[in-house]
Design a protein around this motif. Structure first.
Motif, PDB file in Angstrom:
ATOM      1  N   SER A 117     -23.668 -47.113 -43.966  1.00  0.00           N
ATOM      2  CA  SER A 117     -22.588 -46.749 -44.725  1.00  0.00           C
ATOM      3  C   SER A 117     -22.004 -47.941 -44.600  1.00  0.00           C
ATOM      4  O   SER A 117     -21.156 -48.087 -46.017  1.00  0.00           O
ATOM      5  CB  SER A 117     -21.971 -46.008 -44.238  1.00  0.00           C
ATOM      6  OG  SER A 117     -20.834 -45.611 -43.139  1.00  0.00           O
ATOM      7  N   GLN A 118     -21.622 -49.171 -43.769  1.00  0.00           N
ATOM      8  CA  GLN A 118     -20.828 -50.093 -44.126  1.00  0.00           C
ATOM      9  C   GLN A 118     -20.983 -51.232 -45.074  1.00  0.00           C
ATOM     10  O   GLN A 118     -20.279 -51.987 -45.337  1.00  0.00           O
ATOM     11  CB  GLN A 118     -20.420 -50.765 -42.802  1.00  0.00           C
ATOM     12  CG  GLN A 118     -22.034 -51.984 -42.560  1.00  0.00           C
ATOM     13  CD  GLN A 118     -22.769 -51.772 -40.237  1.00  0.00           C
ATOM     14  OE1 GLN A 118     -22.441 -51.100 -40.498  1.00  0.00           O
ATOM     15  NE2 GLN A 118     -22.600 -53.694 -41.014  1.00  0.00           N
ATOM     16  N   TYR A 119     -22.680 -51.253 -45.349  1.00  0.00           N
ATOM     17  CA  TYR A 119     -23.841 -51.818 -46.660  1.00  0.00           C
ATOM     18  C   TYR A 119     -22.727 -51.514 -48.248  1.00  0.00           C
ATOM     19  O   TYR A 119     -22.938 -51.777 -49.316  1.00  0.00           O
ATOM     20  CB  TYR A 119     -24.763 -52.353 -46.103  1.00  0.00           C
ATOM     21  CG  TYR A 119     -24.785 -53.193 -45.057  1.00  0.00           C
ATOM     22  CD1 TYR A 119     -24.286 -54.562 -44.949  1.00  0.00           C
ATOM     23  CD2 TYR A 119     -24.975 -52.239 -44.088  1.00  0.00           C
ATOM     24  CE1 TYR A 119     -24.455 -54.524 -43.703  1.00  0.00           C
ATOM     25  CE2 TYR A 119     -25.162 -53.021 -43.277  1.00  0.00           C
ATOM     26  CZ  TYR A 119     -25.425 -54.459 -42.871  1.00  0.00           C
ATOM     27  OH  TYR A 119     -25.792 -54.556 -41.062  1.00  0.00           O
ATOM     28  N   GLN A 120     -22.215 -50.037 -47.959  1.00  0.00           N
ATOM     29  CA  GLN A 120     -21.895 -49.702 -49.377  1.00  0.00           C
ATOM     30  C   GLN A 120     -21.419 -49.988 -50.602  1.00  0.00           C
ATOM     31  O   GLN A 120     -20.271 -50.298 -50.059  1.00  0.00           O
ATOM     32  CB  GLN A 120     -21.157 -48.266 -49.779  1.00  0.00           C
ATOM     33  CG  GLN A 120     -21.108 -47.343 -50.713  1.00  0.00           C
ATOM     34  CD  GLN A 120     -22.256 -46.717 -50.804  1.00  0.00           C
ATOM     35  OE1 GLN A 120     -23.396 -46.298 -49.747  1.00  0.00           O
ATOM     36  NE2 GLN A 120     -22.573 -46.841 -52.706  1.00  0.00           N
ATOM     37  N   GLY A 121     -21.893 -50.636 -51.761  1.00  0.00           N
ATOM     38  CA  GLY A 121     -21.366 -51.452 -52.860  1.00  0.00           C
ATOM     39  C   GLY A 121     -21.481 -53.002 -52.489  1.00  0.00           C
ATOM     40  O   GLY A 121     -20.191 -53.492 -52.773  1.00  0.00           O
ATOM     41  N   GLU A 122     -21.760 -53.607 -50.954  1.00  0.00           N
ATOM     42  CA  GLU A 122     -22.013 -54.586 -51.290  1.00  0.00           C
ATOM     43  C   GLU A 122     -22.730 -55.530 -51.116  1.00  0.00           C
ATOM     44  O   GLU A 122     -23.674 -55.016 -51.225  1.00  0.00           O
ATOM     45  CB  GLU A 122     -21.081 -54.950 -48.973  1.00  0.00           C
ATOM     46  CG  GLU A 122     -20.129 -54.362 -48.856  1.00  0.00           C
ATOM     47  CD  GLU A 122     -18.671 -54.655 -49.176  1.00  0.00           C
ATOM     48  OE1 GLU A 122     -19.037 -56.239 -49.077  1.00  0.00           O
ATOM     49  OE2 GLU A 122     -17.590 -54.114 -48.994  1.00  0.00           O
ATOM     50  N   LYS A 123     -22.352 -57.011 -51.140  1.00  0.00           N
ATOM     51  CA  LYS A 123     -23.809 -57.913 -51.234  1.00  0.00           C
ATOM     52  C   LYS A 123     -24.017 -58.449 -50.276  1.00  0.00           C
ATOM     53  O   LYS A 123     -23.502 -58.542 -49.084  1.00  0.00           O
ATOM     54  CB  LYS A 123     -22.968 -59.580 -51.998  1.00  0.00           C
ATOM     55  CG  LYS A 123     -22.924 -59.498 -53.432  1.00  0.00           C
ATOM     56  CD  LYS A 123     -21.801 -59.721 -53.704  1.00  0.00           C
ATOM     57  CE  LYS A 123     -21.073 -61.138 -53.625  1.00  0.00           C
ATOM     58  NZ  LYS A 123     -20.268 -62.204 -54.521  1.00  0.00           N
ATOM     59  N   VAL A 124     -25.782 -57.889 -49.907  1.00  0.00           N
ATOM     60  CA  VAL A 124     -25.904 -58.070 -48.487  1.00  0.00           C
ATOM     61  C   VAL A 124     -27.385 -58.923 -48.741  1.00  0.00           C
ATOM     62  O   VAL A 124     -28.315 -58.553 -49.264  1.00  0.00           O
ATOM     63  CB  VAL A 124     -26.614 -56.665 -47.832  1.00  0.00           C
ATOM     64  CG1 VAL A 124     -27.052 -56.560 -46.356  1.00  0.00           C
ATOM     65  CG2 VAL A 124     -24.924 -56.102 -48.058  1.00  0.00           C
ATOM     66  N   VAL A 125     -27.305 -59.915 -46.933  1.00  0.00           N
ATOM     67  CA  VAL A 125     -28.834 -60.399 -47.216  1.00  0.00           C
ATOM     68  C   VAL A 125     -29.174 -60.411 -45.879  1.00  0.00           C
ATOM     69  O   VAL A 125     -28.453 -59.812 -44.952  1.00  0.00           O
ATOM     70  CB  VAL A 125     -28.059 -62.146 -47.100  1.00  0.00           C
ATOM     71  CG1 VAL A 125     -27.368 -62.800 -45.819  1.00  0.00           C
ATOM     72  CG2 VAL A 125     -29.350 -62.732 -47.331  1.00  0.00           C
TER      73      VAL A 125
END
Length: 165
Positions: A117-125
């Motif tokens: 959930s901490q990656y919701q709507g984020e740019k993730v590599v």
């Protein structure tokens, strides 16, 4: 002349996932059912059941156990059930496979059960590692799809864009 140092990676807002963080803490152990067979080749029911009773299952307490058969013996399914019965509630995981396969399955479980959930709507590599099985990259992509705004692969400084939502 004073120049302010700007960390472009930090300023980009890209979050990093390292699949090594989900790796099982301990390696699985193997249990060869051939050790319970007569001469390692054939199952004699009475002898097999006696060996199961005498078997010290406590040595596998809290461990992930990969049950396999190293011989070409024909082992009836009930024999695996009998062995599983003696390890259920003692071992943390049980499966019929080799040790490497069980480690991979547990690693996959860890990813599937992770709170992303901490990656919701984020740019993730997702960090690149040559030693990580491709199935884990497939799984994390499936888990992040619909959660992360952008999924990338590699390093935060020079990522390869996989998808933008």
């Amino acid at each position: 002349m004073t120049e302010d140092f700007v960390n472009k990676v930090e300023a980009s807002g890209i979050l990093t996932i390292d699949l090594l963080d989900f790796k099982p803490k301990e390696s699985s152990v193997g249990l060869d059912i051939a050790d319970f067979l007569h001469l390692g080749l054939m199952l004699k029911e009475k002898e097999f059941k006696e060996k199961i009773i005498a078997f010290d299952s406590k040595a596998f307490s809290g461990k992930s156990v990969a049950i396999f058969c190293s011989s070409d013996a024909i082992v009836p399914s009930w024999a695996y059930m009998q062995l599983a019965n003696s390890l259920t509630g003692i071992a943390s995981h049980l499966d019929y496979c080799d040790v490497e396969c069980l480690d991979l399955k547990i690693w996959q479980e860890n990813i599937q059960n992770a709170d992303l959930s901490q990656y919701q709507g984020e740019k993730v590599v997702v960090r690149a590692h040559q030693s990580i099985h491709p199935s884990l990259y497939i799984l994390i992509t499936q888990q992040l799809k619909g959660v992360a705004k952008t999924i990338m692969y590699g390093e935060a400084g020079l990522p390869k864009v996989i998808t933008k939502n």
